[in-house]
Motif scaffolding. Sequence first.
Motif, PDB file in Angstrom:
ATOM      1  N   ARG A  19       0.826  -1.215   0.000  1.00  0.00           N
ATOM      2  CA  ARG A  19       0.000   0.000   0.000  1.00  0.00           C
ATOM      3  C   ARG A  19       0.856   1.258   0.000  1.00  0.00           C
ATOM      4  N   PHE A  20       1.936   1.222   0.769  1.00  0.00           N
ATOM      5  CA  PHE A  20       2.847   2.371   0.865  1.00  0.00           C
ATOM      6  C   PHE A  20       3.474   2.680  -0.495  1.00  0.00           C
ATOM      7  N   ILE A  21       3.985   1.657  -1.167  1.00  0.00           N
ATOM      8  CA  ILE A  21       4.618   1.845  -2.490  1.00  0.00           C
ATOM      9  C   ILE A  21       3.598   2.391  -3.491  1.00  0.00           C
ATOM     10  N   GLU A  22       2.384   1.822  -3.504  1.00  0.00           N
ATOM     11  CA  GLU A  22       1.341   2.292  -4.423  1.00  0.00           C
ATOM     12  C   GLU A  22       0.959   3.745  -4.140  1.00  0.00           C
ATOM     13  N   LEU A  23       0.866   4.094  -2.870  1.00  0.00           N
ATOM     14  CA  LEU A  23       0.519   5.457  -2.473  1.00  0.00           C
ATOM     15  C   LEU A  23       1.568   6.449  -2.957  1.00  0.00           C
ATOM     16  N   ILE A  24       2.838   6.113  -2.779  1.00  0.00           N
ATOM     17  CA  ILE A  24       3.932   6.987  -3.211  1.00  0.00           C
ATOM     18  C   ILE A  24       3.950   7.101  -4.732  1.00  0.00           C
ATOM     19  N   GLU A  25       3.777   5.982  -5.444  1.00  0.00           N
ATOM     20  CA  GLU A  25       3.803   6.010  -6.910  1.00  0.00           C
ATOM     21  C   GLU A  25       2.660   6.848  -7.476  1.00  0.00           C
TER      22      GLU A  25
END
Length: 133
Positions: free
Chosen positions: A86-92
């Motif tokens: 979720r963190f990676i998707e949010l940043i991307e």
Amino acid sequence: MNKQQLLNETEYKAVRSSGAGGQNVNKVSSKVILNFDLNNSQAFTEEEKELLNEKLSSRLNTKGTLILQCDEDRSQIRNKQLVTKRFIELIETALQQDKPRIATKIPKAVIKKRLENKRRQAEKKQSRRKFDY
């Protein structure tokens, strides 16, 4: 954006989860909380930090820290995987630039149709009106 450096800068903390799970809930710390300090991160340039601060302003605390948590699964490892994903998707998604909107001209046929419908509606209302002589 360097994902490996980004993940190295994240801090994970496991705490006891609430909800279903019976006696297991009282013994196991399965909920995972991810902390990421955006302002002190070396993974982003200054422009990227400004963009992230703007887009994630509602999710950052006053110190500029992003906090995400996951307690969906009864497994701590699975929760850590989910919160990291979720963190990676949010940043991307926050780093993606919005395409500028290009204004287009309204076609004459559309304008004509709107005015025709407007005229028809006015005639309909006019025909219902009572005449006072």
